[in-house]
Motif scaffolding. Structure first.
Motif, PDB file in Angstrom:
ATOM      1  N   ARG A 247       0.830  -1.216   0.000  1.00 35.23           N
ATOM      2  CA  ARG A 247       0.000   0.000   0.000  1.00 35.23           C
ATOM      3  C   ARG A 247       0.857   1.256   0.000  1.00 35.23           C
ATOM      4  NH1 ARG A 247      -5.312   0.449   1.892  1.00 35.23           N
ATOM      5  NH2 ARG A 247      -4.890   2.493   2.782  1.00 35.23           N
ATOM      6  N   CYS A 248       2.160   1.086   0.148  1.00 37.73           N
ATOM      7  CA  CYS A 248       3.037   2.259   0.314  1.00 37.73           C
ATOM      8  C   CYS A 248       3.163   3.010  -1.008  1.00 37.73           C
ATOM      9  CB  CYS A 248       4.407   1.819   0.812  1.00 37.73           C
ATOM     10  SG  CYS A 248       5.557   3.197   0.987  1.00 37.73           S
ATOM     11  N   LEU A 249       3.009   4.323  -0.927  1.00 33.34           N
ATOM     12  CA  LEU A 249       3.078   5.177  -2.116  1.00 33.34           C
ATOM     13  C   LEU A 249       4.522   5.574  -2.444  1.00 33.34           C
ATOM     14  CD1 LEU A 249       0.195   7.445  -0.883  1.00 33.34           C
ATOM     15  CD2 LEU A 249       0.091   6.121  -3.001  1.00 33.34           C
ATOM     16  N   SER A 250       5.460   5.218  -1.571  1.00 29.29           N
ATOM     17  CA  SER A 250       6.845   5.701  -1.694  1.00 29.29           C
ATOM     18  C   SER A 250       6.873   7.224  -1.821  1.00 29.29           C
ATOM     19  CB  SER A 250       7.555   5.062  -2.893  1.00 29.29           C
ATOM     20  OG  SER A 250       7.673   3.679  -2.696  1.00 29.29           O
ATOM     21  N   CYS A 251       5.942   7.873  -1.151  1.00 25.90           N
ATOM     22  CA  CYS A 251       5.852   9.333  -1.246  1.00 25.90           C
ATOM     23  C   CYS A 251       6.892  10.005  -0.368  1.00 25.90           C
ATOM     24  CB  CYS A 251       4.457   9.808  -0.849  1.00 25.90           C
ATOM     25  SG  CYS A 251       4.044   9.520   0.883  1.00 25.90           S
ATOM     26  N   GLY A 252       7.412   9.255   0.628  1.00 24.48           N
ATOM     27  CA  GLY A 252       8.452   9.809   1.486  1.00 24.48           C
ATOM     28  C   GLY A 252       7.959  10.767   2.552  1.00 24.48           C
ATOM     29  N   ASN A 253       6.662  10.933   2.700  1.00 25.39           N
ATOM     30  CA  ASN A 253       6.164  11.867   3.716  1.00 25.39           C
ATOM     31  C   ASN A 253       6.639  11.506   5.124  1.00 25.39           C
ATOM     32  OD1 ASN A 253       4.736  13.839   2.371  1.00 25.39           O
ATOM     33  ND2 ASN A 253       2.883  12.623   2.226  1.00 25.39           N
ATOM     34  N   CYS A 254       6.836  10.217   5.368  1.00 25.14           N
ATOM     35  CA  CYS A 254       7.151   9.763   6.723  1.00 25.14           C
ATOM     36  C   CYS A 254       8.537  10.174   7.196  1.00 25.14           C
ATOM     37  CB  CYS A 254       7.012   8.245   6.803  1.00 25.14           C
ATOM     38  SG  CYS A 254       7.768   7.391   5.413  1.00 25.14           S
TER      39      CYS A 254
ATOM     40  N   CYS B  88      14.849   7.270   2.718  1.00 22.97           N
ATOM     41  CA  CYS B  88      15.050   5.874   2.318  1.00 22.97           C
ATOM     42  C   CYS B  88      13.800   5.295   1.659  1.00 22.97           C
ATOM     43  CB  CYS B  88      15.452   5.035   3.527  1.00 22.97           C
ATOM     44  SG  CYS B  88      14.216   5.014   4.841  1.00 22.97           S
ATOM     45  N   GLN B  89      12.691   6.043   1.645  1.00 26.93           N
ATOM     46  CA  GLN B  89      11.480   5.552   0.973  1.00 26.93           C
ATOM     47  C   GLN B  89      11.513   5.839  -0.529  1.00 26.93           C
ATOM     48  OE1 GLN B  89       9.829   3.588   2.581  1.00 26.93           O
ATOM     49  NE2 GLN B  89       8.960   4.339   4.480  1.00 26.93           N
ATOM     50  N   PHE B  90      12.471   6.624  -0.977  1.00 23.24           N
ATOM     51  CA  PHE B  90      12.566   6.910  -2.412  1.00 23.24           C
ATOM     52  C   PHE B  90      13.386   5.833  -3.105  1.00 23.24           C
ATOM     53  CE2 PHE B  90      12.302  11.616  -1.102  1.00 23.24           C
ATOM     54  CZ  PHE B  90      10.921  11.562  -1.096  1.00 23.24           C
TER      55      PHE B  90
ATOM     56  N   ARG C   5      11.591  -1.172   1.182  1.00 25.98           N
ATOM     57  CA  ARG C   5      11.908   0.133   1.751  1.00 25.98           C
ATOM     58  C   ARG C   5      11.134   0.392   3.037  1.00 25.98           C
ATOM     59  NH1 ARG C   5      11.990   1.333  -3.953  1.00 25.98           N
ATOM     60  NH2 ARG C   5       9.880   2.157  -3.941  1.00 25.98           N
ATOM     61  N   LEU C   6       9.869  -0.005   3.045  1.00 27.40           N
ATOM     62  CA  LEU C   6       9.066   0.229   4.249  1.00 27.40           C
ATOM     63  C   LEU C   6       9.629  -0.572   5.427  1.00 27.40           C
ATOM     64  CD1 LEU C   6       6.451   1.688   5.288  1.00 27.40           C
ATOM     65  CD2 LEU C   6       5.389  -0.561   5.144  1.00 27.40           C
ATOM     66  N   LYS C   7      10.002  -1.816   5.134  1.00 30.72           N
ATOM     67  CA  LYS C   7      10.539  -2.686   6.176  1.00 30.72           C
ATOM     68  C   LYS C   7      11.849  -2.110   6.729  1.00 30.72           C
ATOM     69  CE  LYS C   7      11.688  -7.157   5.182  1.00 30.72           C
ATOM     70  NZ  LYS C   7      11.430  -8.613   5.087  1.00 30.72           N
TER      71      LYS C   7
ATOM     72  N   GLU D 274       0.358  10.262  11.452  1.00 36.08           N
ATOM     73  CA  GLU D 274      -0.581  11.277  11.015  1.00 36.08           C
ATOM     74  C   GLU D 274      -0.342  11.708   9.564  1.00 36.08           C
ATOM     75  OE1 GLU D 274      -0.684  14.919  13.267  1.00 36.08           O
ATOM     76  OE2 GLU D 274      -2.758  14.540  13.837  1.00 36.08           O
ATOM     77  N   SER D 275       0.881  11.591   9.073  1.00 36.55           N
ATOM     78  CA  SER D 275       1.122  12.157   7.748  1.00 36.55           C
ATOM     79  C   SER D 275       1.319  11.105   6.661  1.00 36.55           C
ATOM     80  CB  SER D 275       2.309  13.120   7.792  1.00 36.55           C
ATOM     81  OG  SER D 275       3.443  12.438   8.220  1.00 36.55           O
ATOM     82  N   CYS D 276       1.009   9.856   6.950  1.00 35.75           N
ATOM     83  CA  CYS D 276       1.092   8.831   5.903  1.00 35.75           C
ATOM     84  C   CYS D 276      -0.253   8.726   5.197  1.00 35.75           C
ATOM     85  CB  CYS D 276       1.455   7.481   6.504  1.00 35.75           C
ATOM     86  SG  CYS D 276       1.342   6.139   5.301  1.00 35.75           S
ATOM     87  N   PRO D 277      -0.314   9.078   3.901  1.00 34.90           N
ATOM     88  CA  PRO D 277      -1.598   9.028   3.202  1.00 34.90           C
ATOM     89  C   PRO D 277      -2.149   7.603   3.091  1.00 34.90           C
ATOM     90  CG  PRO D 277       0.039  10.253   1.917  1.00 34.90           C
ATOM     91  CD  PRO D 277       0.765   9.595   3.052  1.00 34.90           C
ATOM     92  N   ALA D 278      -1.274   6.596   3.227  1.00 33.63           N
ATOM     93  CA  ALA D 278      -1.729   5.216   3.071  1.00 33.63           C
ATOM     94  C   ALA D 278      -2.134   4.580   4.397  1.00 33.63           C
ATOM     95  CB  ALA D 278      -0.630   4.391   2.409  1.00 33.63           C
ATOM     96  N   GLY D 279      -1.924   5.297   5.501  1.00 39.03           N
ATOM     97  CA  GLY D 279      -2.323   4.773   6.811  1.00 39.03           C
ATOM     98  C   GLY D 279      -1.500   3.583   7.285  1.00 39.03           C
ATOM     99  N   ILE D 280      -0.286   3.431   6.762  1.00 41.91           N
ATOM    100  CA  ILE D 280       0.505   2.242   7.114  1.00 41.91           C
ATOM    101  C   ILE D 280       1.598   2.517   8.130  1.00 41.91           C
ATOM    102  CG2 ILE D 280       0.043   1.040   4.959  1.00 41.91           C
ATOM    103  CD1 ILE D 280       2.660   2.041   3.880  1.00 41.91           C
ATOM    104  N   ASP D 281       1.758   3.797   8.528  1.00 42.11           N
ATOM    105  CA  ASP D 281       2.766   4.095   9.547  1.00 42.11           C
ATOM    106  C   ASP D 281       2.124   4.108  10.929  1.00 42.11           C
ATOM    107  OD1 ASP D 281       4.652   4.266   7.633  1.00 42.11           O
ATOM    108  OD2 ASP D 281       4.568   6.436   7.427  1.00 42.11           O
ATOM    109  N   ASP D 282       1.283   3.116  11.144  1.00 46.52           N
ATOM    110  CA  ASP D 282       0.560   3.004  12.392  1.00 46.52           C
ATOM    111  C   ASP D 282       1.446   2.191  13.329  1.00 46.52           C
ATOM    112  OD1 ASP D 282      -1.292   2.733  14.305  1.00 46.52           O
ATOM    113  OD2 ASP D 282      -2.826   1.780  13.050  1.00 46.52           O
TER     114      ASP D 282
HETATM  115  S1  SF4 Z   1       4.271   8.229   4.215  1.00 43.34           S
HETATM  116 FE1  SF4 Z   1       3.326   6.201   4.102  1.00 43.34          FE
HETATM  117  S2  SF4 Z   1       2.888   5.905   1.935  1.00 43.34           S
HETATM  118 FE2  SF4 Z   1       4.384   7.569   2.058  1.00 43.34          FE
HETATM  119  S3  SF4 Z   1       6.391   6.552   1.897  1.00 43.34           S
HETATM  120 FE3  SF4 Z   1       5.937   6.713   4.068  1.00 43.34          FE
HETATM  121  S4  SF4 Z   1       4.970   4.736   4.549  1.00 43.34           S
HETATM  122 FE4  SF4 Z   1       4.882   4.963   2.330  1.00 43.34          FE
END
Ligand code: SF4
Ligand code: SF4
Ligand code: SF4
Ligand code: SF4
Lengths: 269, 373
Positions: free
Chosen positions: B231-238, B270-272, B291-293, B320-328
């Motif tokens: 589900r990760c967008l690799s957006c790097g917001n985290c 590191c998410q890019f 990358r998420l792992k 709060e800033s992960c659009p995919a809700g996976i940084d829970d």
């Molecule tokens: S903020 Fe969420 S969706 Fe974006 S890179 Fe990080 S884990 Fe992935």
């Protein structure tokens, strides 16, 4: 300014690198950005050809850097592009049209070229057209500088690098990075707007989200965009999958990027 | 020993003038319905005292987003002197102080970073107490009370602030206006203690962190990483939002003037996809799952390096800033520990008609084709 440069051009041509600026099928937005910033370039380059901006242009002579705007949408675009490529040391595709095909390509995905032609120019139009394609589908492109229009700072940096024979660094990180650096409230999260920042290449400085609007992807895709995850997240926010697809497709990104999204779409319907 | 003092909240204006006498003051300011940002302020009325987490953490004052570190010209290569200014960062909560503690370790370790250190030394950090919301889990990470090199820390005790004085700079500032501050009375000491007891009970998100690194090792192949990573967008917001993400990219920027240019350091993540790419187009972490792992590992386990620390301080910004809700993070840890937990991917599975587990053994709707087959 331009004409005086041209007159001196001939004698300086041995020592100073030359550039050419060409437009194929596009809105001339990139040509305007280049024109606006030409004063900064002129001390370092000679403008050998810029048909949009000057009346006297060298034809069929070697040039150091050729900037080409627009997509290949007509047979004569292709002829010109092949000639430009043959004479240029470095070919720089400028703008989304030249890099990805932009809305012309997005449009060609939805309708046949013939019906587009007839609807736009009438059934008896003498215009010949091709399905819109980016430059890289036809020739070797040395540098891809996307934008809609391009960012002037990036343009100057690309030129500076090429003048030193460096391959320029152009960010392909997503818009979200620039958005976070500006500390914008995220419109995708806070307002559920269909922001394409996560899959779109940065360079614009996150212009749309900065003004509270969703990024609609005009810079083209970032490096390895996660289209499937993007589609999933927009769908969960209540956007209809057809709308999601048309948003993702609008700016000409290559079909391969959507294979898995399309597979899922077909599986669902 | 730490010294303490109090001052009346209705005299905050004077305290603010005192801070201004040290340098330019930055504090959390509201930027949208839900978001805050540390900005330069001229008056206390601009301060959002209610702010829990700002979009970017205070690391931005020391580790800059974009910074030339070398320049070159005809005469050679020159070090760029860091730009510094005397400044006060007001309203830093305990998680962010702990985050700066980690940044300090990283950037002062040999070879020390002169830019980071110069700015850090020109700065006074004034902490502020807070009440956790549902995303705060600093208590689980042991970063819930002020630690590391802060100068002053203010605890809200009703109509007064209780001030902990932690540095010589802080003490000098307090002593420059002796009549303004009072010694805490016994009753105020008690109110201070009560505040922290109440706060300690106010955390709604929690996990036991004692065995966290071991659990991260054990669960390296858990299905959780595939489920979330896909589900990760690799957006790097985290990572820009994380108070301890310290990674950067280095680029040489040529100038149009012949022989001139700069070497610039910029925030990276590191998410890019480009982050772990090396010569020959080889990528150590080619996909979002890898990358998420990796990101989770650095946050909850730490690297095999001299610091070796888990680098999460429980601020909840990534959640709060992960659009995919996976940084829970809280629920991910509970899941890895085999405790009751809810993840964003569970909902999807139930809706899709799968069994709701992440076994990955069958071909039911739970499995996402390619990844699981
Ligand atoms: S903020 Fe969420 S969706 Fe974006 S890179 Fe990080 S884990 Fe992935
Ligand atoms: S508003 Fe758009 S570009 Fe900005 S962080 Fe959110 S998703 Fe990314
Ligand atoms: S990992 Fe997330 S919760 Fe932990 S410190 Fe970083 S941003 Fe805060
Ligand atoms: S989580 Fe990633 S970006 Fe953050 S410090 Fe670790 S490696 Fe760097």
């Amino acid at each position: 300014m331009l004409s005086s440069n041209m007159s001196k051009g001939q004698e300086r041509s041995q020592t100073i690198p030359s550039i050419a600026v060409h437009g194929l099928t596009g809105c001339a937005g990139e040509l305007l950005v280049i024109l606006e910033n030409l004063e900064q370039l002129i001390p370092y380059v000679r403008v050998a050809s810029f048909p949009f901006a000057q009346s006297s242009n060298e034809e069929d002579r070697p040039v150091d850097i050729a900037f080409v705007e627009g997509s290949v949408s007509q047979p004569h675009d292709l002829e010109r592009l092949l000639k430009i490529r043959a004479q240029a040391r470095w070919l720089v595709a400028v703008g989304n049209c030249a890099v990805w095909g932009c809305v012309q390509k997005g449009g060609c995905r939805n309708q046949s070229t013939v019906s587009l032609l007839h609807e736009t120019y009438g059934e008896d139009s003498p215009i010949e057209c091709l399905p819109a394609t980016p430059l890289q589908d036809h020739v070797r492109v040395d540098v891809k500088l996307s934008g809609c229009p391009i960012n002037a700072t990036q343009l100057l940096a690309v030129t500076a690098s090429l003048l030193r024979d460096h391959l320029p660094y152009i960010t392909s990180k997503p818009v979200c990075l620039e958005c976070k650096l500006r500390e914008n409230a995220c419109v995708l999260i806070e307002q559920n707007l269909p922001c394409l920042g996560p899959v779109t290449a940065g360079g614009c400085g996150a212009l749309c989200p900065t003004y509270g609007a969703a990024c609609y992807g005009c810079w083209g895709p970032c490096e390895q965009p996660q289209m499937e995850a993007m589609a999933t997240i927009l769908e969960e926010k209540g956007y209809d999958m057809q709308e999601v697809m048309s948003r993702l497709f609008a700016f000409g990104a290559p079909d391969e990027l959507f294979e898995r999204v399309k597979k899922n779409l077909t599986a669902k319907s | 020993m730490e010294r303490t003092a109090t001052f009346k909240k209705d005299q905050f204006e004077q305290f603010f003038c005192l801070l201004k006498s040290f340098g330019k003051v930055f504090a959390p300011v509201r930027v949208s319905e839900k978001s805050f940002s540390f900005k330069s302020i001229e008056s206390p009325s601009q301060i959002a005292f209610e702010a829990l987490r700002t979009i970017l953490p205070p690391k931005k004052f020391f580790f800059q987003q974009h910074e030339p570190i070398l320049s070159y010209d005809e005469n050679g290569i020159h070090e760029v002197k860091p730009e510094t200014q005397q400044q006060v960062i007001f309203g830093v909560h305990p998680c962010d102080l702990a985050g700066l503690g980690i940044m300090d370790k990283v950037y002062t370790a040999s070879p020390p970073d002169p830019h980071y250190i110069a700015r850090r030394q020109a700065t006074m950090l004034v902490g502020l107490s807070c009440m956790p919301d549902k995303h705060c889990f600093c208590k689980s990470m042991g970063t819930d009370s002020p630690t590391s090199d802060y100068d002053l820390f203010l605890t809200d005790i009703g109509d007064k602030y209780f001030v902990q004085i932690h540095s010589a700079n802080g003490l000098n500032l307090i002593e420059s206006m002796p009549d303004f501050f009072s010694r805490p009375e016994a009753q105020e000491d008690q109110t201070f203690k009560d505040f922290w007891t109440t706060r300690d009970k106010a955390f709604s998100s929690h996990f036991e962190s004692e065995n966290l690194p071991a659990i991260m090792d054990m669960e390296w192949n858990s299905q959780v990483w595939d489920d979330l990573g896909n589900r990760c967008l690799s957006c790097g917001n985290c990572t820009p939002v994380c108070p301890t993400c310290y990674c950067f990219d280095m680029v040489d920027v040529a100038s149009l003037h012949a022989n001139r240019g700069e070497r610039v350091r910029e925030w990276d993540s590191c998410q890019f996809v480009g982050f772990a790419k090396v010569a020959g187009d080889t990528n150590f972490r080619p996909g979002p799952v890898d990358r998420l792992k990796f990101w989770y590992r650095h946050k909850l386990h730490g690297f095999e390096d001299p610091h070796g620390l888990p680098t999460c301080v429980g601020c909840g910004r990534c959640t709060e800033s992960c659009p995919a809700g996976i940084d829970d993070i809280v629920n991910v840890v509970l899941r890895l520990q085999g405790k009751p937990s809810i993840l964003v991917t569970d909902k999807k599975k139930t809706q899709a008609g799968g069994c709701g587990t992440s076994c990955g053994d069958c071909q039911c709707d739970t499995a996402d084709g390619d990844q699981h087959a």
